[in-house]
Design a protein around this motif. Structure first.
Motif, short mmCIF file in Angstrom:
data_model
loop_
_atom_site.label_atom_id
_atom_site.label_comp_id
_atom_site.label_asym_id
_atom_site.label_seq_id
_atom_site.Cartn_x
_atom_site.Cartn_y
_atom_site.Cartn_z
N LEU A 133 2.20 -8.24 -8.59
CA LEU A 133 2.73 -7.33 -7.58
C LEU A 133 4.19 -6.97 -7.81
O LEU A 133 4.63 -5.87 -7.48
CB LEU A 133 2.53 -7.95 -6.19
CG LEU A 133 2.96 -7.11 -5.00
CD1 LEU A 133 2.20 -5.79 -4.95
CD2 LEU A 133 2.76 -7.88 -3.69
N LEU A 159 8.55 -6.20 -0.25
CA LEU A 159 8.56 -6.66 -1.65
C LEU A 159 9.97 -6.64 -2.22
O LEU A 159 10.40 -7.57 -2.91
CB LEU A 159 7.64 -5.76 -2.49
CG LEU A 159 7.46 -6.23 -3.94
CD1 LEU A 159 6.64 -7.50 -3.99
CD2 LEU A 159 6.80 -5.14 -4.78
N TRP A 164 2.83 2.23 1.83
CA TRP A 164 2.59 2.55 0.42
C TRP A 164 1.40 3.48 0.22
O TRP A 164 1.34 4.21 -0.76
CB TRP A 164 2.37 1.28 -0.40
CG TRP A 164 3.58 0.42 -0.57
CD1 TRP A 164 4.74 0.47 0.15
CD2 TRP A 164 3.76 -0.64 -1.50
NE1 TRP A 164 5.62 -0.49 -0.28
CE2 TRP A 164 5.05 -1.18 -1.28
CE3 TRP A 164 2.97 -1.20 -2.49
CZ2 TRP A 164 5.54 -2.24 -2.04
CZ3 TRP A 164 3.45 -2.25 -3.24
CH2 TRP A 164 4.73 -2.77 -3.02
N TRP A 212 -2.48 -2.03 -5.27
CA TRP A 212 -1.14 -2.06 -4.69
C TRP A 212 -1.00 -1.20 -3.43
O TRP A 212 -0.42 -1.64 -2.44
CB TRP A 212 -0.11 -1.54 -5.70
CG TRP A 212 0.26 -2.51 -6.77
CD1 TRP A 212 -0.08 -3.84 -6.82
CD2 TRP A 212 1.01 -2.23 -7.96
NE1 TRP A 212 0.42 -4.39 -7.97
CE2 TRP A 212 1.09 -3.44 -8.68
CE3 TRP A 212 1.61 -1.10 -8.47
CZ2 TRP A 212 1.77 -3.52 -9.89
CZ3 TRP A 212 2.28 -1.18 -9.66
CH2 TRP A 212 2.36 -2.38 -10.38
N ASN A 263 3.01 -6.81 -0.27
CA ASN A 263 3.21 -5.36 -0.31
C ASN A 263 3.15 -4.82 1.12
O ASN A 263 3.09 -5.60 2.09
CB ASN A 263 2.15 -4.71 -1.19
CG ASN A 263 0.75 -4.88 -0.63
OD1 ASN A 263 0.52 -5.72 0.22
ND2 ASN A 263 -0.17 -4.08 -1.11
#
Lengths: 417, 600
Positions: A349, A133, A304, A274, A299
């Motif tokens: 996002l 990202l 994450w 996300w 993403n």
């Protein structure tokens, strides 16, 4: 040997904190982003709005064709980028490249100041430096890299002020968070948090210190916010009208009555997803038998998803160590992410750029603590995974067999859907 | 030890109150010395220890200062110089460079020379030194919907510069490629068609090259139409042309252009109404035109539009930018600074207080100084205690240095705030331009009304719009209107439906009060309330148009203004307003400019 309070905790591998590492981090991040910066054009790129708006704002104080309810500092940054690098795709992208690389450097410096050991700093820089990202939006697109840069820089100076007690550090923190707020309003949340933490930190220092802190972290940000509106005010507006438009922008954004965005961006909405789901949209630029080149905005939930437990661990460490610095990082993550989850407007996002650096700080700290001497294996795995994703954000030709499973999640040709 | 001792002892003169307080009250390391020794003897040992840690040493009467990495102080000046050179090269590049547009018909090599350019913009120092690079675009066989939006691959372009180096690359719109000092940017693609006008005997009298934008039409065409004007003959003709390819069995184009191209030709006598029946002609085919004339399609292909520019200084500029950024980054590296102060305490004996001012190698320096002090103390017993114990022995820090200096920065911030508020008020009031003598004007069109207001010089004003429509619409003319502000040669594209928008764009109106006649109120209220961004007001509602507030209200609810306004009145519906209201709002004490627009 004594343990000075400047440097608690681990001391191994101090050599990695040598002075030349910081510029090296910046240059590496800069090169990674500069590569194909002029060529990669993704359809989330608002340059057709941003470039004329930059000229209109500088020449006439007019924010069109951009939306009136966004903050105007971005126009001047775009204008300066064009002035420095040319009115062409490279010039339009360099604003993003420079600020995108600055995010990596500032994340590195923040980790170094917070944890005083080399590994979390290196890992946090790699996490943000090669995140898909951040790569995408370090070349083109939203203004979030600018706002995030100022937020991180403000926090860095806040931490310096906490240690040095120098008013100049606190002033720098205040000015920087005001600059961030003049790009994206969510920086105001961090400004409030910084002020609250600073007042708590100085609660025993007397009324004078409270007043001085309030001036440096409230009045100074206000000044560095207001100054960007001077071109707009030159169209005849008064401060009362300035206040009215701020209020209208707040009402509009708070009510959720938001102008319609391109339906193609729908897969990027939903901040609650996300960290746990693949989210992305992209284009296929060439498709030769067995290979293809793609430009994807995405993403990375493989990494994450670890942010949330890492933040919980950092919170626990903050409690155990009674560390106001750790609490500030945890608080910033919670306040920003909480805002994106509950706010009554579409969140895309790209706003995740504001929280990912704090997740990266927490994750790099947790990996260093849990894996200890094996931490660098985790870093190696992260590097391999990040380099695997890099071609997808850079329009590089890749063999379809290696990426088909991932491309299918974004509905791209050659990906099986 | 008092802070006065430390100030008096500062070797470098750079000891500030923060450091003084920190050295006294919150040292990073405390080395307690057993036995008696003079300050001078202690500082001699301290100096030795600091030197062994690689630091340059300066000593005062009770303080020693060790400095390292002093070279990093050069980073600041280096970054300033490099950035200044960067800006200078940038300006030089702009002044000595050029940017021109070339058309590259597919398959044909075009040299970057003055005669080949469609248009050229050159700096004042440009010496006609075009790059002479050869460019060639290959047939892409791609259609507009895959590459004109810039999201896909572009046509294949080959660039060969004078030193013999060459490169081939895909060049979608907006993409840029650099080879040496030559920059090539994709600026669009279109189809091309070449026609010859022939006599009945087959002699060509004229050749016409058309560029046609790719656009799928309902008649199976693949391009938007282009017009050929055949004037100077009797009768004068207008020929409308589109391109397509041969059709397949379903009636759709069988191939992508430029494979098997065909032209769809329609003709009319100039000035007449409708075009005649479309006629399809293949490559090489002809169609008969009135007046014993034939039109032949003799070639069709792609044309790639590229913008070429050169900037010989570019590589040096990038190098200087890297130097600037590197030097700026190095500026984060503050010189290492170790301060050691001698503290005398009758109860516990002399002690050395150590602080380190460096972030990245503080622990290293602290360890080194501690180790060396221990090694240097051959005659005395050195007892080291950690900072927690040391802090327990000294008063808690007040957090900030004492004295009025702590108020300097807050005072500066307040001064900046006051200055900024004053600048804001001043900037705003300078942006509002009124007329000394009131003026009234009857305009015959919206464009006429706009021109009058622009030429009258009023700026940044409250506009009272008396009309049955708000005349607020977003549109593509915004760019044209903004262009017209800086260039008298560009006609502002103002029309009846966009006059209010145009006045806002141009900065003539900063706020609008829109008062429709009673009969139109419900319709206009519903229309504006249907927008995403309407906000209810006591007197109606308001929307924002590029930041300008547009209030929908009624005549009897119009607020009192504390400034004179501009009135724009639709004269065709004037009788629908209360005459008393019109008299009041157009009074010279209320409005300095009144424009009455009458079209019917």
């Amino acid at each position: 040997m004594s343990t000075g309070h400047l440097v608690p905790g681990q001391r191994r591998a101090m050599f990695a904190l040598a002075w030349w590492v910081a510029p090296l981090v910046f240059v590496a991040a800069y090169v990674v982003r500069l590569f194909r910066a002029g060529q990669v054009v993704n359809f989330l790129d608002d340059r057709w709005i941003n470039v004329p708006a930059a000229f209109n704002y500088v020449q006439w104080g007019f924010t069109g064709p951009d939306n009136w309810f966004t903050q105007p500092a971005k126009h001047l940054f775009m204008y300066w980028s064009i002035l420095a690098f040319g009115n062409d795709p490279v010039g339009w992208s360099m604003r993003q490249v420079v600020f995108g690389a600055a995010i990596v450097l500032l994340t590195f410096l923040l980790a170094r100041r917070l944890f005083r050991v080399p590994f979390p700093a290196i890992m946090a820089a790699v996490l943000v430096g090669l995140d898909p990202l951040f790569i995408s939006f370090s070349r083109a697109g939203s203004e979030d890299p600018i706002a995030v840069t100022f937020i991180l820089a403000a926090l860095l100076f806040w931490l310096r002020a906490h240690e040095s007690r120098r008013p100049s550090d606190l002033l720098a923190a205040g000015v920087l968070i005001g600059l961030g707020s003049a790009v994206r309003w969510y920086a105001l949340l961090v400004a409030a948090l910084m002020l609250a933490f600073a007042l708590w930190d100085r609660r025993h220092d007397g009324a004078g210190a409270i007043v001085r802190t309030s001036i440096l972290l409230f009045v100074a940000p206000f000044c560095s916010y207001l100054v960007w509106f001077l071109p707009w005010l030159s169209r005849g507006y008064s401060l009362r009208e300035w206040y009215a438009i701020q209020l209208d922008a707040f009402i509009l954004q708070g009510s959720g009555a938001f102008p319609t965005f391109d339906p193609a961006l729908t897969p990027l909405t939903g901040s609650s997803r996300w960290f746990v789901q693949w989210m992305g949209v992209g284009t296929s630029s060439t498709a030769v038998e067995g290979s293809g080149a793609f430009t994807v905005i995405m993403n990375d939930p493989v990494v994450w998803i670890l942010f949330l437990p890492a933040i919980a661990y950092l919170m626990w460490s903050a409690y155990r160590r009674r560390s106001i610095e750790y609490w500030l990082v945890v608080g910033t993550f919670i306040v920003l992410y909480g805002f994106f989850v509950v706010v009554n407007r579409p969140i895309y996002l790209y706003s995740a750029m504001a929280v990912v650096p704090f997740g990266a700080l927490a994750l790099s700290y947790a990996v260093g603590r849990f894996f200890r001497r094996r931490s660098f294996y985790a870093l190696g795995a992260l590097l391999v995974w990040s380099l695997y994703l890099y071609p997808l954000t850079s329009g590089l030709t890749v063999p379809l067999w290696a990426y088909a499973w991932l491309l299918a999640k974004f509905g791209l040709a050659g990906g099986g859907s | 030890m008092s802070s006065g001792d430390i100030h008096a002892s500062a070797a470098s003169g750079g000891l500030d109150p923060v450091e003084a307080a920190r050295l006294r009250e919150r040292p990073d390391l405390v080395v307690r010395v057993a036995g008696q020794a003079t300050d001078q003897a202690l500082l001699a040992r301290v100096s030795l220890a600091l030197r062994r840690c690689g630091l340059r040493v300066r000593t005062g009467t009770r303080i020693a200062e060790g400095l390292g990495l002093t070279w990093s102080r050069w980073a600041g000046p280096v970054s300033y110089v490099a950035f200044s050179l960067f800006v200078a090269l940038l300006l030089l590049g702009l002044a000595a460079g050029y940017e021109g547009t070339l058309l590259l018909p597919s398959g044909i090599t075009v040299s970057d020379e003055e005669s080949a350019h469609e248009s050229v913009v050159a700096g004042p120092l440009f010496d006609d030194g075009f790059s002479g690079a050869d460019l060639r675009a290959e047939d892409s066989l791609l259609q507009a919907d895959t590459w004109t939006d810039g999201s896909g691959a572009g046509p294949l372009v080959t660039l060969r510069i004078k030193d013999g180096r060459s490169a081939s690359f895909e060049l979608p719109t907006g993409a840029q490629v650099r080879l040496g000092s030559v920059l090539v940017r994709g600026a669009g693609q279109s189809a091309s068609a070449a026609f010859s006008i022939e006599t009945s005997s087959g002699v060509s009298t004229e050749e016409v090259l058309l560029l046609l934008e790719y656009a799928r039409g309902s008649d199976a065409s693949l391009t938007a139409p282009a017009l050929i004007n055949l004037s100077g003959r009797s009768p004068s003709l207008e020929v409308r042309v589109r391109l397509t390819t041969a059709l397949d069995s379903s009636g759709a184009p069988a191939d992508a252009l430029p494979v098997a191209p065909e032209a769809i030709v329609e003709t009319r006598v100039a000035g007449d109404g409708a075009f005649g029946q479309p006629v399809r002609i293949p490559l090489g085919g002809t169609v008969a035109l009135p007046g014993e004339t034939w039109l032949r399609l003799f070639s069709a292909g792609d044309v790639v539009r590229v913008v070429v520019s050169t900037d010989p200084a570019a590589p040096y500029r990038y190098a200087l930018l890297v130097v600037t950024l590197l030097a700026a980054a190095v500026r984060f590296v503050k010189p290492s600074r170790v301060l050691v102060g001698v503290v005398r305490n009758d109860a516990t004996g002399p002690a050395l207080h150590v602080i380190v001012s460096a972030s990245w190698r503080a622990q290293q320096l602290l360890d080194c100084v501690g180790r060396e002090l221990e090694a240097a103390a051959t005659e005395q017993t050195v007892v080291r205690v950690d900072d927690a114990a040391a802090q327990a022995e000294v008063p808690a820090s007040t957090g900030e240095p004492p004295g009025p200096r702590v108020w300097i920065l807050p005072a500066v911030v307040f001064a900046v705030l006051l200055g900024l508020l004053a600048a804001s008020v001043s900037t705003g009031s300078r942006g509002r331009v009124y007329l000394e003598a009131p003026r009234a004007h009857t305009a015959t069109s919206a464009a006429d009304a706009y021109r009058f207001l622009e030429e009258s010089g009023v700026r940044g004003r409250v506009l009272v719009l008396l009309d049955d429509r708000s005349r607020i619409v977003k549109g593509t003319w915004q760019a044209g209107l903004m262009d017209s502000l800086g260039d008298d040669g560009v006609e502002p594209p103002v029309m009846g439906h966009n006059i209010t928008s145009s006045l806002i764009y141009a900065g003539i109106a900063r706020e609008v009060y829109f008062i429709p006649p009673s009969a139109s109120w419900d319709v206009e209220f519903a229309r504006l309330a249907g927008r995403d961004d309407d906000i209810a007001e006591d007197t109606g509602l308001r929307v924002r148009f590029y930041g300008a507030a547009v209030h929908l209200t009624e005549a009897d609810r119009l607020p009192e203004f504390d400034e004179r306004v501009v009135v724009l009145l639709n004269g065709d519906i004037e009788n629908e307003y209360d005459p008393a209201f019109l008299e009041r709002i157009t009074d010279p004490t209320v409005a300095d400019v009144v424009v009455r627009q009458v079209e019917r």
